[in-house]
Design a protein around this motif. Sequence first.
Motif, PDB file in Angstrom:
ATOM      1  N   PHE A 181       0.850  -1.184   0.000  1.00  0.00           N
ATOM      2  CA  PHE A 181       0.000   0.000   0.000  1.00  0.00           C
ATOM      3  C   PHE A 181       0.887   1.236   0.000  1.00  0.00           C
ATOM      4  O   PHE A 181       2.083   1.167   0.273  1.00  0.00           O
ATOM      5  N   VAL A 182       0.293   2.376  -0.322  1.00  0.00           N
ATOM      6  CA  VAL A 182       0.974   3.665  -0.312  1.00  0.00           C
ATOM      7  C   VAL A 182       0.297   4.512   0.754  1.00  0.00           C
ATOM      8  O   VAL A 182      -0.934   4.563   0.812  1.00  0.00           O
ATOM      9  N   PRO A 226      -2.494  16.744  17.995  1.00  0.00           N
ATOM     10  CA  PRO A 226      -1.761  17.703  17.156  1.00  0.00           C
ATOM     11  C   PRO A 226      -1.791  17.326  15.670  1.00  0.00           C
ATOM     12  O   PRO A 226      -1.726  16.147  15.317  1.00  0.00           O
ATOM     13  N   ASP A 227      -1.910  18.344  14.816  1.00  0.00           N
ATOM     14  CA  ASP A 227      -1.843  18.082  13.382  1.00  0.00           C
ATOM     15  C   ASP A 227      -0.392  17.771  13.012  1.00  0.00           C
ATOM     16  O   ASP A 227       0.504  17.858  13.853  1.00  0.00           O
ATOM     17  N   PHE A 228      -0.165  17.367  11.759  1.00  0.00           N
ATOM     18  CA  PHE A 228       1.204  17.013  11.374  1.00  0.00           C
ATOM     19  C   PHE A 228       1.508  17.451   9.951  1.00  0.00           C
ATOM     20  O   PHE A 228       0.617  17.580   9.110  1.00  0.00           O
ATOM     21  N   HIS A 229       2.791  17.681   9.736  1.00  0.00           N
ATOM     22  CA  HIS A 229       3.323  18.100   8.438  1.00  0.00           C
ATOM     23  C   HIS A 229       3.558  16.858   7.584  1.00  0.00           C
ATOM     24  O   HIS A 229       4.096  15.854   8.066  1.00  0.00           O
ATOM     25  N   VAL A 230       3.159  16.925   6.325  1.00  0.00           N
ATOM     26  CA  VAL A 230       3.414  15.836   5.382  1.00  0.00           C
ATOM     27  C   VAL A 230       4.429  16.341   4.368  1.00  0.00           C
ATOM     28  O   VAL A 230       4.120  17.225   3.571  1.00  0.00           O
ATOM     29  N   GLY A 231       5.619  15.808   4.443  1.00  0.00           N
ATOM     30  CA  GLY A 231       6.683  16.186   3.527  1.00  0.00           C
ATOM     31  C   GLY A 231       7.142  15.033   2.663  1.00  0.00           C
ATOM     32  O   GLY A 231       8.069  15.177   1.855  1.00  0.00           O
ATOM     33  N   GLU A 232       6.496  13.866   2.848  1.00  0.00           N
ATOM     34  CA  GLU A 232       6.865  12.679   2.073  1.00  0.00           C
ATOM     35  C   GLU A 232       5.741  11.656   2.184  1.00  0.00           C
ATOM     36  O   GLU A 232       4.863  11.757   3.040  1.00  0.00           O
ATOM     37  N   PHE A 233       5.782  10.673   1.299  1.00  0.00           N
ATOM     38  CA  PHE A 233       4.867   9.534   1.382  1.00  0.00           C
ATOM     39  C   PHE A 233       5.681   8.283   1.107  1.00  0.00           C
ATOM     40  O   PHE A 233       6.841   8.357   0.684  1.00  0.00           O
ATOM     41  N   HIS A 234       5.086   7.120   1.396  1.00  0.00           N
ATOM     42  CA  HIS A 234       5.851   5.868   1.377  1.00  0.00           C
ATOM     43  C   HIS A 234       5.104   4.747   0.656  1.00  0.00           C
ATOM     44  O   HIS A 234       3.868   4.694   0.686  1.00  0.00           O
ATOM     45  N   LEU A 235       5.889   3.844   0.097  1.00  0.00           N
ATOM     46  CA  LEU A 235       5.396   2.565  -0.408  1.00  0.00           C
ATOM     47  C   LEU A 235       5.727   1.535   0.670  1.00  0.00           C
ATOM     48  O   LEU A 235       6.882   1.441   1.094  1.00  0.00           O
ATOM     49  N   TYR A 236       4.706   0.807   1.138  1.00  0.00           N
ATOM     50  CA  TYR A 236       4.865  -0.150   2.232  1.00  0.00           C
ATOM     51  C   TYR A 236       4.628  -1.579   1.776  1.00  0.00           C
ATOM     52  O   TYR A 236       3.804  -1.828   0.899  1.00  0.00           O
ATOM     53  N   ARG A 283      -0.335 -13.445  12.840  1.00  0.00           N
ATOM     54  CA  ARG A 283      -1.468 -13.846  13.691  1.00  0.00           C
ATOM     55  C   ARG A 283      -1.823 -12.758  14.700  1.00  0.00           C
ATOM     56  O   ARG A 283      -2.994 -12.468  14.917  1.00  0.00           O
ATOM     57  N   ASP A 284      -0.819 -12.143  15.324  1.00  0.00           N
ATOM     58  CA  ASP A 284      -1.088 -11.160  16.368  1.00  0.00           C
ATOM     59  C   ASP A 284      -1.353  -9.758  15.822  1.00  0.00           C
ATOM     60  O   ASP A 284      -2.153  -9.016  16.375  1.00  0.00           O
ATOM     61  N   ARG A 285      -0.657  -9.371  14.736  1.00  0.00           N
ATOM     62  CA  ARG A 285      -0.854  -8.049  14.136  1.00  0.00           C
ATOM     63  C   ARG A 285      -0.063  -7.984  12.837  1.00  0.00           C
ATOM     64  O   ARG A 285       0.921  -8.696  12.666  1.00  0.00           O
ATOM     65  N   PRO A 286      -0.451  -7.095  11.928  1.00  0.00           N
ATOM     66  CA  PRO A 286       0.338  -6.939  10.710  1.00  0.00           C
ATOM     67  C   PRO A 286       1.636  -6.184  11.006  1.00  0.00           C
ATOM     68  O   PRO A 286       1.730  -5.434  11.976  1.00  0.00           O
ATOM     69  N   VAL A 287       2.622  -6.404  10.164  1.00  0.00           N
ATOM     70  CA  VAL A 287       3.883  -5.669  10.247  1.00  0.00           C
ATOM     71  C   VAL A 287       4.039  -4.907   8.938  1.00  0.00           C
ATOM     72  O   VAL A 287       3.943  -5.495   7.856  1.00  0.00           O
ATOM     73  N   HIS A 288       4.253  -3.587   9.046  1.00  0.00           N
ATOM     74  CA  HIS A 288       4.403  -2.744   7.871  1.00  0.00           C
ATOM     75  C   HIS A 288       5.854  -2.293   7.763  1.00  0.00           C
ATOM     76  O   HIS A 288       6.406  -1.745   8.718  1.00  0.00           O
ATOM     77  N   ASP A 289       6.448  -2.529   6.602  1.00  0.00           N
ATOM     78  CA  ASP A 289       7.827  -2.115   6.333  1.00  0.00           C
ATOM     79  C   ASP A 289       7.831  -1.140   5.159  1.00  0.00           C
ATOM     80  O   ASP A 289       7.182  -1.398   4.131  1.00  0.00           O
ATOM     81  N   ILE A 290       8.578  -0.047   5.305  1.00  0.00           N
ATOM     82  CA  ILE A 290       8.702   0.921   4.216  1.00  0.00           C
ATOM     83  C   ILE A 290       9.653   0.359   3.173  1.00  0.00           C
ATOM     84  O   ILE A 290      10.790   0.004   3.471  1.00  0.00           O
ATOM     85  N   LEU A 291       9.167   0.278   1.926  1.00  0.00           N
ATOM     86  CA  LEU A 291       9.997  -0.166   0.801  1.00  0.00           C
ATOM     87  C   LEU A 291      10.671   1.003   0.114  1.00  0.00           C
ATOM     88  O   LEU A 291      11.784   0.871  -0.399  1.00  0.00           O
ATOM     89  N   ALA A 292       9.988   2.155   0.058  1.00  0.00           N
ATOM     90  CA  ALA A 292      10.543   3.349  -0.603  1.00  0.00           C
ATOM     91  C   ALA A 292       9.854   4.603  -0.040  1.00  0.00           C
ATOM     92  O   ALA A 292       8.705   4.527   0.389  1.00  0.00           O
ATOM     93  N   THR A 293      10.583   5.705  -0.057  1.00  0.00           N
ATOM     94  CA  THR A 293      10.078   6.997   0.414  1.00  0.00           C
ATOM     95  C   THR A 293      10.169   8.001  -0.715  1.00  0.00           C
ATOM     96  O   THR A 293      11.172   8.048  -1.447  1.00  0.00           O
ATOM     97  N   TYR A 294       9.140   8.841  -0.849  1.00  0.00           N
ATOM     98  CA  TYR A 294       9.064   9.832  -1.931  1.00  0.00           C
ATOM     99  C   TYR A 294       8.855  11.211  -1.313  1.00  0.00           C
ATOM    100  O   TYR A 294       7.797  11.473  -0.728  1.00  0.00           O
ATOM    101  N   PRO A 295       9.826  12.095  -1.440  1.00  0.00           N
ATOM    102  CA  PRO A 295       9.697  13.432  -0.849  1.00  0.00           C
ATOM    103  C   PRO A 295       8.734  14.305  -1.657  1.00  0.00           C
ATOM    104  O   PRO A 295       8.580  14.143  -2.862  1.00  0.00           O
ATOM    105  N   LEU A 296       8.081  15.231  -0.936  1.00  0.00           N
ATOM    106  CA  LEU A 296       7.222  16.230  -1.576  1.00  0.00           C
ATOM    107  C   LEU A 296       7.990  17.535  -1.670  1.00  0.00           C
ATOM    108  O   LEU A 296       8.930  17.767  -0.920  1.00  0.00           O
ATOM    109  N   GLY A 297       7.546  18.408  -2.562  1.00  0.00           N
ATOM    110  CA  GLY A 297       8.140  19.746  -2.642  1.00  0.00           C
ATOM    111  C   GLY A 297       9.226  19.859  -3.656  1.00  0.00           C
ATOM    112  O   GLY A 297       9.651  18.929  -4.284  1.00  0.00           O
TER     113      GLY A 297
END
Length: 181
Positions: free
Chosen positions: A5-6, A151-161, A167-181
Amino acid sequence: MIRAFVAIEPSGETLDGVEALQDRLRIGRAVARENLHVTLAFLGEKREDDLEELHHALSSIRAEPFRVRLSGLDFFGGRSPRVLAALVAPEPRLQDLHDKVRRAARAAGMELARERFRPHLTIVRFREGLHGAALHEARETAAREALLTVPDFHVGEFHLYRSTLRRDRPVHDILATYPLG
């Protein structure tokens, strides 16, 4: 196959506020801090070479940074909700980024489910879904807590996960990061 997911990730200060909210709610199973995110596009099971193609398309996205504000709580899942989420206040730049991510996925040859974009941060899950008195009590608790601010937050990048279901919970790992701006 890789379940992917992204998404955007909240800041530490926002995550602190969400964890405090989860503690006050005392309902369901709190989503682990490291799994808190706002999904831009769920991709499902994809081949590694398809994700590589998507990576190139996502790398070409140009968008300005923006801020995200959480604006209340809502239950997802119909008459027997399985999720309590913190809703994201309307933000045109978030909608624009969502649209660009979906276009990039289509350009990479991916078909995504057609669904209305309702940005949120899933904060609590209910194993069996809620109904009857339990649902009524959870709605009252959420209504009391919805007035508290995180608190609100700044979004300066997004990720491909990558998402690995356990069984107990999902594990999310970042595969790639994409900067904004």
